[in-house]
Design a protein around this motif. Structure first.
Motif, PDB file in Angstrom:
ATOM      1  N   LEU A 123       0.833  -1.229   0.141  1.00 60.88           N
ATOM      2  CA  LEU A 123       0.087   0.161  -0.162  1.00 60.88           C
ATOM      3  C   LEU A 123       1.071   1.302   0.031  1.00 60.88           C
ATOM      4  O   LEU A 123       1.959   1.108   0.512  1.00 60.88           O
ATOM      5  N   PHE A 169      -5.673   5.936  21.282  1.00 59.72           N
ATOM      6  CA  PHE A 169      -7.086   6.003  21.818  1.00 59.72           C
ATOM      7  C   PHE A 169      -6.873   5.144  23.089  1.00 59.72           C
ATOM      8  O   PHE A 169      -6.837   4.065  23.085  1.00 59.72           O
TER       9      PHE A 169
ATOM     10  N   MET B   1     -12.559   9.219  16.409  1.00 60.39           N
ATOM     11  CA  MET B   1     -12.675   8.017  16.127  1.00 60.39           C
ATOM     12  C   MET B   1     -13.080   7.463  14.836  1.00 60.39           C
ATOM     13  O   MET B   1     -12.346   6.629  14.218  1.00 60.39           O
ATOM     14  N   ILE B   4     -11.100   8.386  11.732  1.00 56.32           N
ATOM     15  CA  ILE B   4     -10.034   7.774  11.488  1.00 56.32           C
ATOM     16  C   ILE B   4     -10.487   6.165  10.891  1.00 56.32           C
ATOM     17  O   ILE B   4      -9.915   5.680  10.273  1.00 56.32           O
ATOM     18  N   LEU B   8      -9.506   4.585   7.534  1.00 50.98           N
ATOM     19  CA  LEU B   8      -8.649   3.238   7.271  1.00 50.98           C
ATOM     20  C   LEU B   8      -9.692   2.579   6.341  1.00 50.98           C
ATOM     21  O   LEU B   8      -8.904   1.609   5.658  1.00 50.98           O
ATOM     22  N   VAL B  11      -8.761   3.087   2.988  1.00 50.24           N
ATOM     23  CA  VAL B  11      -7.564   2.692   2.642  1.00 50.24           C
ATOM     24  C   VAL B  11      -7.606   1.298   2.150  1.00 50.24           C
ATOM     25  O   VAL B  11      -7.036   1.001   1.058  1.00 50.24           O
ATOM     26  N   LEU B  12      -8.087   0.329   3.122  1.00 45.44           N
ATOM     27  CA  LEU B  12      -8.339  -1.048   2.940  1.00 45.44           C
ATOM     28  C   LEU B  12      -9.244  -1.177   1.645  1.00 45.44           C
ATOM     29  O   LEU B  12      -8.762  -2.175   0.986  1.00 45.44           O
ATOM     30  N   ALA B  15      -7.144  -0.728  -1.339  1.00 49.47           N
ATOM     31  CA  ALA B  15      -6.130  -1.436  -1.426  1.00 49.47           C
ATOM     32  C   ALA B  15      -6.096  -2.605  -2.807  1.00 49.47           C
ATOM     33  O   ALA B  15      -5.062  -2.914  -3.284  1.00 49.47           O
ATOM     34  N   PHE B  20      -3.509   0.954  -6.518  1.00 50.71           N
ATOM     35  CA  PHE B  20      -2.937   0.693  -5.299  1.00 50.71           C
ATOM     36  C   PHE B  20      -2.061  -0.854  -5.363  1.00 50.71           C
ATOM     37  O   PHE B  20      -1.428  -1.034  -4.176  1.00 50.71           O
TER      38      PHE B  20
END
Lengths: 276, 112
Positions: A123, A169, B1, B4, B8, B11-12, B15, B20
């Motif tokens: 990635l 966190f 939270m 984020i 993520l 991004v996955l 991927a 990518f």
């Protein structure tokens, strides 16, 4: 460079908030975890150490979360980590502390799983994760009993540089603050690969307090550590001074971590799954 | 939270997209380890182009393929085969070694 800019922007946004609470930072672990996990079948024994050279003479100030003042305290953590698979490692820690004029004392235990997703370089940003439980029955060092910590780990290598950003966190599961929400902090680093035995880096550690009600900026804790690290004759090390950047931080610390790795045999074969 | 976690997830999700997974289409070089040496000892690769190394451990002992300059390390058990992604390298020489057996002659990746 984009990673660095994003991190600075991220830090500035959080620094701009202001509400009273108690910032949290793990002073037993001044270590930045990157994407790489301990290799499959390897056992790593580490000694993580820090000494507060110029701290506070009162409890609950600076890196102290209990009644013991931070000034001159030596904190040491024994960490044992095993590489379960190519992507997941398991670790346990025993924390000890030696306050000024006192003996070495038990200060808590931690258990941790850490992992990485996909293969390195697959990635644009290598992604890892971190799950930790901390158990404490030592109110003089920390009056909370059980704490959960979650972190994503983001690493980007550009040439000989590695940039690592890892927001933290934290949630108290058992203790007087168990009804409070999540706390936020960060652990980050920039490293240059110069020589295997000796390479420079800069590490950043910080805590802003509760996510919903961050501490006033001056009460937050933010530290910068210029470090040297490397491996010499099989012994890995990372050491350097740390400087507090806010009124709420201890002024000067010194960290010195050493570790030894040994292959003891793998339980599992090569990882074919990008998740584990 | 939530922000984020959403980032993520994105991004996955991406991927698996072609943009990518360029690394998946890169050249694959084979590197064997047997009789306490790497074969071949030198891997010649084009500079500025990512590639993969398929490491075949034909020995009866575990090895750790490692290159400090390329920032890669991977344990390969006896009889196992693993693949390591190597980023695009500037022209130059990059050593690699078996970190479990430092007496084993080092190998070199030459990018030109």
């Amino acid at each position: 460079m984009n990673t660095r800019r994003s991190f600075l922007l991220f830090a500035l946004v959080f620094l701009s908030y202001a509400h009273p609470a108690m910032a949290q930072l793990d002073p037993w672990e001044f270590e930045v975890y990157g994407y790489q996990t301990v290799p499959r079948g390897m056992l790593e024994v580490e000694s993580l150490n820090s000494v507060v050279l110029n701290g506070s003479r009162h409890g609950e100030k600076g890196t102290s979360k209990g009644t013991v003042p931070s000034q001159s305290i030596w904190r040491t953590s024994l960490e044992i980590t095993y590489g379960l698979t190519d992507r997941i490692e398991a670790a346990m820690y025993v924390n000890l502390a030696k306050p000024r004029g006192d003996d070495l004392q038990y200060a808590g235990s931690k258990w941790r799983l850490r992992g990485r997703l996909f293969d390195q370089g697959e990635l644009p940003v290598d992604i890892g994760w971190y799950f930790e439980l901390a158990y404490k029955r030592t109110p003089k060092y920390d009056d909370q009993k059980l704490e959960l910590e979650l972190r994503p780990i983001l690493q980007r290598d550009i040439g000989d540089f590695s940039f690592i950003v890892s927001p933290k966190f934290e949630k108290i599961l058992v203790g007087s603050e168990e009804k409070e929400g999540w706390e936020f902090g960060y652990v980050s680093g920039i490293y240059y690969r110069w020589m295997r035995a000796l390479s420079p880096g800069v590490e950043f550690y910080g805590a802003i307090g509760m996510m919903k009600h961050p501490d006033p900026t001056r009460d937050q804790q933010h530290y910068i550590f210029p470090v040297v690290h490397g491996e010499y004759r099989g012994i890995e090390y990372s050491l350097g001074p740390g400087f507090g950047l806010t009124h709420g931080s201890d002024r000067t610390l010194f960290k010195f971590n050493v570790g030894l790795e040994k292959y003891i045999g793998a339980i599992f074969g090569p990882s074919n799954n990008p998740l584990f | 939270m939530k922000l984020i976690l959403s980032a993520l997830s994105l991004v996955l999700l991406f991927a698996g997209s072609p943009a990518f997974s360029a690394a998946a289409q890169d050249d694959v070089l084979e590197l064997r380890y047997e009789n306490r040496k790497f074969i071949p000892q030198t891997l010649n690769v084009p500079a500025n182009k990512a590639f993969k190394i398929k490491i075949v451990n034909a020995s009866k002992e575990a090895i750790e393929f490692e290159s400090y300059k390329v920032n890669r390390e991977k344990v390969v058990g006896p009889g196992e085969t693993v693949t390591v992604n190597i980023p695009a390298l500037k022209p130059g020489s990059y050593d690699f070694y078996d970190d479990f057996h430092r007496d084993v002659p080092e190998g070199t990746i030459v990018a030109k």
